[in-house]
Design a protein around this motif. Structure first.
Motif, PDB file in Angstrom:
ATOM      1  N   LYS A 211       0.761  -1.257  -0.011  1.00  0.00           N
ATOM      2  CA  LYS A 211      -0.010   0.118   0.038  1.00  0.00           C
ATOM      3  C   LYS A 211       0.940   1.044  -0.030  1.00  0.00           C
ATOM      4  O   LYS A 211       0.232   2.432   0.298  1.00  0.00           O
ATOM      5  CB  LYS A 211      -0.908   0.117   1.184  1.00  0.00           C
ATOM      6  CG  LYS A 211      -1.987  -0.897   0.983  1.00  0.00           C
ATOM      7  CD  LYS A 211      -3.211  -0.597   2.160  1.00  0.00           C
ATOM      8  CE  LYS A 211      -4.196  -1.556   1.961  1.00  0.00           C
ATOM      9  NZ  LYS A 211      -5.572  -1.058   2.899  1.00  0.00           N
ATOM     10  N   GLY A 424      -5.645  -3.716 -11.438  1.00  0.00           N
ATOM     11  CA  GLY A 424      -6.478  -2.609 -11.743  1.00  0.00           C
ATOM     12  C   GLY A 424      -7.230  -2.364 -12.863  1.00  0.00           C
ATOM     13  O   GLY A 424      -7.297  -1.366 -13.458  1.00  0.00           O
ATOM     14  N   HIS A 429     -11.607   0.793 -10.134  1.00  0.00           N
ATOM     15  CA  HIS A 429     -10.239   1.156  -9.686  1.00  0.00           C
ATOM     16  C   HIS A 429     -10.064   2.426 -10.339  1.00  0.00           C
ATOM     17  O   HIS A 429      -9.421   3.285  -9.320  1.00  0.00           O
ATOM     18  CB  HIS A 429      -9.085   0.219 -10.191  1.00  0.00           C
ATOM     19  CG  HIS A 429      -9.497  -1.249  -9.693  1.00  0.00           C
ATOM     20  ND1 HIS A 429      -9.414  -2.317 -10.487  1.00  0.00           N
ATOM     21  CD2 HIS A 429      -9.926  -1.814  -8.477  1.00  0.00           C
ATOM     22  CE1 HIS A 429      -9.606  -3.469  -9.793  1.00  0.00           C
ATOM     23  NE2 HIS A 429      -9.912  -3.200  -8.485  1.00  0.00           N
ATOM     24  N   TYR A 438      -3.794   7.285  -4.669  1.00  0.00           N
ATOM     25  CA  TYR A 438      -3.107   6.019  -4.599  1.00  0.00           C
ATOM     26  C   TYR A 438      -3.719   5.347  -3.336  1.00  0.00           C
ATOM     27  O   TYR A 438      -3.947   4.109  -3.261  1.00  0.00           O
ATOM     28  CB  TYR A 438      -1.522   6.176  -4.637  1.00  0.00           C
ATOM     29  CG  TYR A 438      -1.113   6.215  -5.866  1.00  0.00           C
ATOM     30  CD1 TYR A 438      -0.901   5.411  -6.875  1.00  0.00           C
ATOM     31  CD2 TYR A 438      -0.421   7.569  -6.213  1.00  0.00           C
ATOM     32  CE1 TYR A 438      -0.429   5.505  -8.157  1.00  0.00           C
ATOM     33  CE2 TYR A 438       0.052   7.795  -7.436  1.00  0.00           C
ATOM     34  CZ  TYR A 438       0.109   6.878  -8.502  1.00  0.00           C
ATOM     35  OH  TYR A 438       0.623   6.974  -9.757  1.00  0.00           O
ATOM     36  N   ASN A 442      -5.213   1.688  -3.655  1.00  0.00           N
ATOM     37  CA  ASN A 442      -4.832   0.643  -2.711  1.00  0.00           C
ATOM     38  C   ASN A 442      -5.942  -0.019  -2.040  1.00  0.00           C
ATOM     39  O   ASN A 442      -6.017  -1.417  -2.137  1.00  0.00           O
ATOM     40  CB  ASN A 442      -3.940   0.965  -1.912  1.00  0.00           C
ATOM     41  CG  ASN A 442      -2.288   1.293  -2.594  1.00  0.00           C
ATOM     42  OD1 ASN A 442      -2.088   0.831  -3.570  1.00  0.00           O
ATOM     43  ND2 ASN A 442      -1.825   2.318  -1.925  1.00  0.00           N
ATOM     44  N   LEU A 445      -8.100  -2.118  -4.405  1.00  0.00           N
ATOM     45  CA  LEU A 445      -7.496  -3.370  -4.809  1.00  0.00           C
ATOM     46  C   LEU A 445      -7.638  -4.449  -3.996  1.00  0.00           C
ATOM     47  O   LEU A 445      -7.779  -5.599  -4.108  1.00  0.00           O
ATOM     48  CB  LEU A 445      -6.124  -3.107  -5.353  1.00  0.00           C
ATOM     49  CG  LEU A 445      -5.840  -2.413  -6.508  1.00  0.00           C
ATOM     50  CD1 LEU A 445      -4.379  -1.877  -6.785  1.00  0.00           C
ATOM     51  CD2 LEU A 445      -5.946  -3.174  -7.938  1.00  0.00           C
ATOM     52  N   ALA A 489       1.193   0.308  -6.437  1.00  0.00           N
ATOM     53  CA  ALA A 489       0.399   0.576  -7.342  1.00  0.00           C
ATOM     54  C   ALA A 489       0.683   1.131  -8.771  1.00  0.00           C
ATOM     55  O   ALA A 489       0.131   0.871  -9.915  1.00  0.00           O
ATOM     56  CB  ALA A 489      -0.814   1.253  -6.956  1.00  0.00           C
ATOM     57  N   CYS A 493      -0.557  -0.087 -12.514  1.00  0.00           N
ATOM     58  CA  CYS A 493      -1.265   0.814 -13.517  1.00  0.00           C
ATOM     59  C   CYS A 493      -0.736   2.034 -13.854  1.00  0.00           C
ATOM     60  O   CYS A 493       0.369   2.360 -13.376  1.00  0.00           O
ATOM     61  CB  CYS A 493      -2.722   1.193 -12.385  1.00  0.00           C
ATOM     62  SG  CYS A 493      -3.392  -0.057 -11.348  1.00  0.00           S
TER      63      CYS A 493
END
Length: 567
Positions: A211, A424, A429, A438, A442, A445, A489, A493
């Motif tokens: 995360k 994602g 998302h 973010y 997170n 997800l 992340a 993505c």
């Protein structure tokens, strides 16, 4: 792939309903066997009935189940694939391997519960099981921590009712059955006069999601790092290698010309096309790969098209099935595969489902997907059900205008499930990133990954396995999941602070450079781009029920959360 049924009763051995036996047998057409045993204590008697069907995919011979350890009387019903045990590859037949270890672990153990959990926690691969230890008179059952195989239980635990455990819910198990949870193993102590379920936690758990939040998000590169792309390809290839190599050849396919051992549930989207592209590197070039692409005749869509003034002028020139979004995408990605991987025989299996066929099978699909019971469940599983059947048509080699009937011989089906949850791929998302950056991405997800076992996997297993096929999920290999969750992340993505996130319904222009690719699942898109599949790398995410047009097949006013009518 196997089917499991276990009944514990105080009134006598259970007789499996003939229709349920047929459904159980369809999951495993190579063997169907029943074993019965009786437990007698000072206070009560218990009658145990075990039935298992077998789809043989490991080893040179069919391993009939239930497996009974003659010296001890212990019994195992196993439905799964143990790819590795304690970090080492499992040789030959995994059912025999796991049964031997479990039986031996219990013979001289002073802590049977602990030792059973230790054995199960060392298994890497999808599975569901029922294990009876005759020495301690204890019965264990469960499924792997990710939930990749189905197992349900009717846990009305009292002396006057049966307790039943089964892969598929039918008349013999009852309408109060529920899917079992994925993070624990269930225990029944049969020495006790009253049946009561105890939940035991696995010793190992899936790793936590990374995360991390970038310190300077505005300065991030537009695309994931080259190292992340390389690692993705390496780890996904390793996952696929376990799942596509070493599949035995069976008599059932020997009569087929150029039989396929592997087929892919193929919408033409990013995830399944990436799997196909990597399979090309792993399988012998003379081995064909079937691409199963399903399209439905949806009356709502057909009527809408015919009522359109513009469409009505050319309605006679439009093929209902070829106009389906997944058919268009499928043929496009198929053409790119043929071009990039020209040494391989790729078979595009066009599976066209008339509305009447859907209605004929609807009640069967509803029964198989239970205890899932919503309209969205039905629209998703209908597509999987007919795709897994693998009955359609293929173009004649050298003549793309003439099609002939074809049914895949593949017993192993590959699915791209898990890619959206890990990288994602859903519109929510993008919405979470737009709303909360973010941190929000997170959290979203994490939610999606944690519920994949209860939301998708058990349901899909019940439906697909009805055709004697086993679904394998390369994106849900334990090692691959560990890798995917460990990435921050922004390496998965392409969502970037300061850049507008496109809505899910917006169509971006064709990507001229890697930076122009859609931001969702950017890491997978970069991998496809570098593997020479630039067209597939730019494909937009589309839910299966819309791509195959199974959404709202009966009536246009239903909602996805509505309970299906069983009439």
């Amino acid at each position: 792939m196997c089917g499991i049924y276990c009944c514990i009763s105080a009134r006598g051995h259970c007789e499996l309903d003939p229709e349920d036996a047929r459904i159980l047998g369809r999951r495993g057409p190579d063997a169907l066997t029943t074993h019965k045993t009786t437990i007698t204590t000072d206070t009560h008697v218990r009658y145990l009935t075990f039935t298992a069907s077998v789809l043989a995919l490991r080893g040179a011979q069919v391993q009939v189940q239930p497996i009974v350890d003659q010296p001890s009387g212990s019994i195992l019903c196993w439905n799964g694939e143990a790819w590795n045990f304690d970090g080492q590859p499992v040789p030959d037949n995994d059912t025999h391997f796991i049964s031997t270890i479990l039986f031996e672990a219990c013979k001289h153990s002073s802590d049977v519960e602990g030792d059973v959990l230790k054995v199960l926690s060392k298994i890497s691969g999808p599975y569901a099981f029922v294990f009876y230890d005759a020495k301690s008179l204890k019965l264990y059952f469960g499924r792997d921590a990710l939930g990749r195989r189905s197992l349900t239980v009717d846990d009305r635990c009292d002396n006057d009712a049966n307790l039943t455990i089964a892969s598929v819910v039918g008349k013999s198990i009852g309408t109060t059955a529920q899917e079992i949870k994925t993070a624990q193993v269930y225990l029944l102590d049969l020495k006790q006069p009253q049946l009561a379920l105890t939940a035991l936690r696995y010793e190992t758990f899936s790793p936590r999601i990374n995360k991390a939040v970038p310190i300077q998000p505005i300065s991030l590169s537009d695309t994931p790092s080259t190292q992340a792309v390389s690692n993705l390809v390496d780890k996904l290839t390793t996952s696929l290698q376990l799942r596509v190599q070493g599949i035995p050849t069976y008599t059932a396919i020997n009569d087929s010309e150029d039989p396929a051992k592997v087929a892919i549930l193929f919408s033409g989207g990013l995830d399944c096309t990436l799997i196909a592209r990597l399979c090309h590197e792993l399988l012998p070039k003379d081995q064909p790969i079937d691409l199963l692409n399903v399209a439905f005749e949806n009356p709502r869509v057909v009527n809408a098209r015919s009522s359109s003034k513009i469409a009505s002028r050319c309605a006679s020139d439009v093929d209902t099935y070829e106009a389906c979004p997944d058919r268009l995408t499928g043929r496009s990605s198929f053409a790119e595969l043929v071009k990039v991987c020209s040494e391989r025989q790729w078979r595009f299996v066009a599976i066209n489902i008339p509305y009447e066929d859907f209605l004929e099978h609807r009640s069967n699909i509803i029964q198989l997907m239970y205890p899932h019971n919503t309209e969205m469940d039905l629209s998703i599983t209908a597509a999987l059900y007919f795709a897994a059947r693998g009955q359609g048509s293929v173009a004649t080699p050298g003549d793309d205008t003439f099609y002939k009937p074809y049914t895949t011989t593949a017993r192993v089906l590959l699915s791209g499930l898990g890619a959206d949850e890990l990288f994602g791929g859903y519109a929510r998302h993008a919405a979470a990133f737009t709303r909360a950056g973010y941190e929000g991405l997170n959290d979203e997800l994490e939610i999606d990954f944690m519920r994949i076992g209860t939301r998708n996997l058990g349901r899909d297993d019940r439906v697909i396995s009805h055709w004697g096929k086993e679904t394998r999920y390369p994106f849900l290999d334990e090692k691959f999941v560990e890798f995917a969750l460990s990435l921050p992340a922004w390496e998965k993505c392409g969502f970037r602070t300061g850049n507008p996130v496109p809505k899910h319904f917006e169509i971006a222009p064709a990507a001229r450079a890697i930076e122009d690719l859609h931001p969702e699942k950017m890491l997978l898109r970069c991998a496809m781009w570098h593997l020479g599949m630039k067209g597939a790398a730019a494909e937009k995410k589309r839910a299966i029920q819309f791509g195959a047009r199974t959404a709202k097949m009966i009536g246009g006013k239903t909602k996805g959360t509505d309970i299906v009518s069983v009439d």
